[in-house]
Design a protein around this motif. Structure first.
Motif, short mmCIF file in Angstrom:
data_model
loop_
_atom_site.label_atom_id
_atom_site.label_comp_id
_atom_site.label_asym_id
_atom_site.label_seq_id
_atom_site.Cartn_x
_atom_site.Cartn_y
_atom_site.Cartn_z
N VAL A 229 -34.48 26.39 24.56
CA VAL A 229 -33.59 26.78 25.66
C VAL A 229 -34.35 27.62 26.68
CG1 VAL A 229 -31.55 28.14 26.26
CG2 VAL A 229 -31.49 26.61 24.29
N GLU A 230 -35.20 28.53 26.20
CA GLU A 230 -36.01 29.34 27.11
C GLU A 230 -36.93 28.48 27.95
OE1 GLU A 230 -38.18 32.47 25.25
OE2 GLU A 230 -36.45 33.24 24.16
N ASP A 231 -37.35 27.34 27.41
CA ASP A 231 -38.20 26.42 28.16
C ASP A 231 -37.43 25.53 29.13
OD1 ASP A 231 -40.64 27.22 27.25
OD2 ASP A 231 -40.69 25.84 25.57
N GLY A 232 -36.09 25.70 29.18
CA GLY A 232 -35.31 24.98 30.19
C GLY A 232 -34.35 23.94 29.66
N GLU A 233 -34.33 23.69 28.35
CA GLU A 233 -33.40 22.71 27.80
C GLU A 233 -31.99 23.30 27.73
OE1 GLU A 233 -34.24 20.20 24.38
OE2 GLU A 233 -36.31 20.95 24.37
N ARG A 234 -31.00 22.42 27.84
CA ARG A 234 -29.62 22.86 27.60
C ARG A 234 -29.46 23.14 26.11
NH1 ARG A 234 -25.00 19.21 29.50
NH2 ARG A 234 -26.05 17.78 28.05
N LEU A 235 -28.62 24.13 25.80
CA LEU A 235 -28.43 24.51 24.41
C LEU A 235 -27.96 23.33 23.57
CD1 LEU A 235 -28.31 26.57 22.15
CD2 LEU A 235 -26.05 27.28 22.98
N LYS A 236 -27.04 22.53 24.10
CA LYS A 236 -26.52 21.38 23.36
C LYS A 236 -27.63 20.37 23.06
CE LYS A 236 -22.49 19.94 24.50
NZ LYS A 236 -21.34 19.31 25.21
N ASP A 237 -28.49 20.13 24.05
CA ASP A 237 -29.58 19.16 23.86
C ASP A 237 -30.62 19.69 22.87
OD1 ASP A 237 -28.37 17.49 25.69
OD2 ASP A 237 -29.55 18.22 27.38
N ALA A 238 -30.93 20.99 22.98
CA ALA A 238 -31.92 21.58 22.06
C ALA A 238 -31.41 21.54 20.63
CB ALA A 238 -32.21 23.02 22.48
N ALA A 239 -30.14 21.86 20.43
CA ALA A 239 -29.57 21.82 19.09
C ALA A 239 -29.57 20.41 18.53
CB ALA A 239 -28.15 22.38 19.12
N ALA A 240 -29.28 19.43 19.38
CA ALA A 240 -29.26 18.05 18.93
C ALA A 240 -30.65 17.57 18.51
CB ALA A 240 -28.72 17.15 20.05
N ALA A 241 -31.68 17.95 19.29
CA ALA A 241 -33.05 17.52 18.98
C ALA A 241 -33.53 18.12 17.66
CB ALA A 241 -33.98 17.91 20.13
N VAL A 242 -33.29 19.41 17.48
CA VAL A 242 -33.74 20.07 16.25
C VAL A 242 -32.94 19.56 15.05
CG1 VAL A 242 -33.96 22.30 15.08
CG2 VAL A 242 -34.51 22.11 17.52
N ALA A 243 -31.65 19.30 15.26
CA ALA A 243 -30.81 18.80 14.17
C ALA A 243 -31.27 17.42 13.71
CB ALA A 243 -29.35 18.74 14.63
N GLN A 244 -31.62 16.58 14.65
CA GLN A 244 -32.06 15.22 14.30
C GLN A 244 -33.35 15.26 13.48
OE1 GLN A 244 -32.88 12.71 17.67
NE2 GLN A 244 -32.91 10.85 16.43
N ARG A 245 -34.26 16.17 13.85
CA ARG A 245 -35.52 16.27 13.14
C ARG A 245 -35.37 16.90 11.76
NH1 ARG A 245 -37.90 20.32 12.14
NH2 ARG A 245 -36.98 21.61 13.75
N SER A 246 -34.50 17.91 11.65
CA SER A 246 -34.42 18.69 10.42
C SER A 246 -33.39 18.18 9.41
CB SER A 246 -34.08 20.15 10.76
OG SER A 246 -32.78 20.23 11.34
#
Length: 298
Positions: A264-281
């Motif tokens: 999020v600090e790097d500019g991603e939306r919180l929803k998108d960041a959560a989705a990306a990390v969730a998919q990987r983990s």
């Protein structure tokens, strides 16, 4: 022995046989005795020797008992853009240009890749004289898996950028190799312990091949404490074990939330960041999102 750190490259005598080429010469990483016979012959016979630091080259040549017959010129990060064209022109004219850096293989975290690329684009011959490598030496001495590894160069200097870089590498399965300056080693190890986990196996490899060579193997948390208690000196390589296979049930929620917030600090939306990390983990997206929202509120 002639040298030049600023004037344009003078035209040397053509190489025997008339075929120009660029030669990448691997220099010792600490012990001059590691220089190969081929490197000594190349130093003595090249039409042009392009060195990252001409003073260090002079010291190496003195230690090896060799005197370059050709012209010695500088080639470093501050003059690559202007000097590359001169060196390419020398190869095109039929000369042998030997490129050496302060230690190890040119272009590996050192000047060189721009010249290799320019010679390749011009259809010119490029070859290498292999030899000592700090990356491979540290990897071999670390005692960590070496079948698959990634070289990451120097970690970012700024704390925030460094934390984000390590967050992005936290799930890398390959063994990681870094260079680091001695005065930043303690801070980098602490950031690694926070980003990769304090229990992640690692090794500090210091002054490789030199008189005071030292390899310290321990979990990152212990290495961070070790470095904080002393003045780390010399050339440093850090080797970190790759991440273990992650499963949804084994994932550390706190670490995943940190990764989300760094994205999020790097500019991603919180929803998108959560989705990306969730998919990987393998952790539920909604769970990560809610945890991140609570963490931000705190």
């Amino acid at each position: 022995m002639s040298s030049d750190a600023s004037s344009p490259l003078a035209e040397p005598a053509p190489a025997a046989g008339g075929g120009g080429r660029l030669v990448l010469g691997c220099t010792p990483i600490g012990n001059p005795g590691d220089a190969s016979p081929r490197l000594l012959a190349a130093l003595a016979g090249a039409d042009v020797v392009a060195a990252e630091d001409t003073r260090r080259l002079h010291r190496l040549c003195a230690a090896l008992g060799v005197t370059p017959a050709g012209r010695v010129t500088s080639y470093h990060e501050h003059n690559e853009d202007t000097r590359t064209a001169d060196l390419v022109a020398a190869v095109q004219a039929g000369h042998t240009v030997l490129l050496v850096t302060d230690a190890g293989m040119p272009s590996v975290s050192d000047p060189g890749y721009r010249l290799v690329r320019a010679c390749g684009e011009a259809g010119l011959a490029v070859t290498a004289l292999p030899g000592p490598s700090a990356v491979l030496t540290a990897l071999a001495l670390s005692g960590l898996p070496s079948d698959r590894f990634a070289f990451e160069g120097f970690a970012p200097r700024k704390p925030g950028e460094r934390a984000r870089a390590f967050a992005g590498l936290a799930d890398e399965r390959r063994t990681l190799v870094f260079f680091e300056s001695p005065h930043r080693t303690a801070a980098t190890l602490q950031a690694m312990a926070e980003g990769f986990g304090a229990e992640r196996p690692a090794a500090v490899c210091r002054e490789l091949t030199k008189t005071y060579e030292e390899v310290v193997r321990a979990p990152l948390g212990e290495l961070a404490a070790w470095a904080a208690e002393r003045e780390v000196r010399g050339e440093v390589c850090l080797v970190v074990a790759g991440a273990p296979a992650a499963t949804g049930g084994d994932a550390d929620p706190a670490a995943l939330v940190r990764e989300v917030l760094l994205r999020v600090e790097d500019g991603e939306r919180l929803k998108d960041a959560a989705a990306a990390v969730a998919q990987r983990s393998g952790v539920a997206k909604r769970e990560l999102y809610d945890l991140a929202v609570r963490r931000r509120a705190e």
